[in-house]
Write a protein that holds these residues in place. Structure first.
Motif: not given
Length: 476
Positions: A162, A165-166, A169, A189, A192-193
């Motif tokens: 996590e 990926t956070t 992002l 993700t 989200e992208t």
């Protein structure tokens, strides 16, 4: 936090011009980008600081634990091998990884001018974008991953998935080497992208072509061919102790061609170039042993007085030395069995001024768009690699428009143009001009939440949850 004076910061895991650096093959062009903007290149282990090269102050024990423990034994098996079962995890490794990532973020934050552009490279530094966003929400942060990104089921095995990926992002612009990696990241993700940007780093075509044009390289190439006489076809491959490079598959294919007399012993030679590197252990050590064993078997079966079919050279080569091998080779084999960058294939193409030679390229290479006209092969398909090698060998002696087109392509879409394009996109066109290529799609960036807040004059002090760059491109 007090800011610095540099409008551009570039960060890598090792100092530029170091063979182990993720951006080693593009160091010269990236250094030019940094210098032209009065920027700074930030790296741990920089032996001597200068106006543009800044060292990250790290403890040597922490650095060794971060690099040889967490990066080598946790991240590398997941990213390069996609084997969740073989990766190792240790709390001390994770702690060292966080310490090093934090020291990078602190150093960058102290050097960057208000609103500066920061370009962070590869998976050893993938936690830095998130940490830096927290320290300096005003910065334009870019992140380029030069390794494959693993599928969700493999990433799931990493305890800090996590955070990874956070952090990615949190970057305003994140790029990946191939479409499969971009899709893996989007899946991890939950989209989200949108569609992350596929933008593999090209070879430094101008630098290798310049080296190949020197009398030193041409003389060395002639000497290589003379030592290989009477062989008339020289295959060249590269790769270390990464099973994804496909070295075993190349050796097996070459052996099959000699055994079946499709290639006549005495007329064909395979040169395999491998970096020295650290003494491999575990799976990598076993792979080196297998390469050496298979090389010995082929040579033992087919060598004669004055003829050795496989030349396995493990050494770190200078640019001029690489150029000499490219000039000496008739066929370049860049056939990874998993998603990989293949910059040496592009370097080879950059040296083919006469139009002679051929490139055999794997479907798993991120260089396909950059090398139009290469012979594309799936190395997993039985007999496909052998047939591709035979086809390339039959065509290599004839000058072809295909190789000239390929050479023009790698010179146009080179690492300098790639860097310009990345920085132009990251800064919304305020830094450098993008290369003018008709075959590039227009990039319409959608900034992360933190970037939009900067434009609106708002502050962002929490950990990032932005969406990152949204764009598509079929070309590097």
């Amino acid at each position: 936090m007090k800011s610095g004076k540099h409008q551009l910061i570039l960060a890598t895991d090792t100092a530029p011009l170091t063979p182990a650096s993720s951006a080693a093959l593009g160091s010269a062009a990236l250094m030019h980008a940094v210098a032209s903007h009065g920027g700074a290149w930030v790296a741990a282990g920089a032996a001597k600081e200068s106006a543009w090269l800044k060292s990250v102050p790290v403890d040597s024990t922490d650095m060794a634990t971060h690099r040889d423990g967490y990066c080598a034994q946790t991240l590398a098996p997941a990213y390069f091998g996609h084997h969740a079962a073989t990766l190792s995890q240790d709390e001390q490794w994770q702690k060292a990884h966080h310490i090093i990532s934090g020291q990078y973020a602190d150093t960058i934050a102290s050097l960057a001018a208000p609103g500066a552009a920061v370009w962070i490279h590869d998976y050893p530094l993938q936690l830095v974008p998130g940490l830096l966003r927290h320290l300096r929400p005003d910065l334009r942060i870019g992140f380029s991953l030069h390794s494959p990104f693993p599928p969700a089921q493999t990433l799931q095995a990493i305890a800090e998935r996590e955070q990874i990926t956070t952090s990615i992002l949190a970057a305003d612009l994140a790029t990946f080497t191939d479409a499969r990696s971009a899709a893996n990241f989007a899946a991890c993700t939950e989209n989200e992208t949108g569609t992350p940007l596929v933008m593999p780093m090209p070879a430094d075509a101008h630098a290798i072509a310049h080296a190949a044009a020197t009398a030193t390289a041409r003389t060395a190439a002639g000497q290589i061919r003379a030592r290989l006489h009477p062989a008339t076809t020289v295959f060249l491959s590269t790769g270390g102790t990464d099973s994804g490079d496909g070295t075993i598959a190349v050796l097996n294919a070459f052996a099959q061609l000699l055994d079946g007399r499709a290639l006549q012993a005495g007329t064909a030679v395979l040169i395999h170039l491998a970096p020295t590197g650290e003494p491999p252990a575990g799976e990598n050590g076993a792979l080196r042993h297998d390469i050496e064993r298979l090389t010995a078997q082929i040579n033992g079966k087919h060598a004669t007085v004055g003829y050795v079919p496989v030349h396995y050279q493990r050494q770190d080569l200078s640019e001029a030395e690489r150029a000499a091998f490219y000039l000496a080779a008739d066929v370049m084999l860049a056939t990874p069995v998993r998603d990989r960058m293949t910059p040496h294939a592009a370097e080879y193409a950059a040296t083919r001024e006469s139009g002679h030679g051929r490139v055999v390229l794997s479907e798993f290479s991120s260089s396909q768009a950059q090398l139009p006209g290469a012979i594309i092969v799936n190395p997993h398909e039985p007999g496909a690699l052998e047939q591709a090698m035979l086809t390339a060998a039959a065509q290599a002696a004839t000058a072809s428009p295909v190789m000239k087109t390929m050479r023009a392509q790698v010179h146009t879409n080179n690492v300098t143009a790639w860097a310009r394009r990345f920085l132009h996109t990251l800064t919304d066109g305020t830094m450098l001009n993008p290369p003018e290529h008709a075959d590039h799609q227009t990039i319409t960036p959608r900034r992360s939440a933190s970037a939009r807040q900067r434009k609106e004059g708002k502050q962002h002090h929490a950990q990032p949850t932005g969406t990152g760059q949204l764009a598509t491109s079929a070309h590097p």
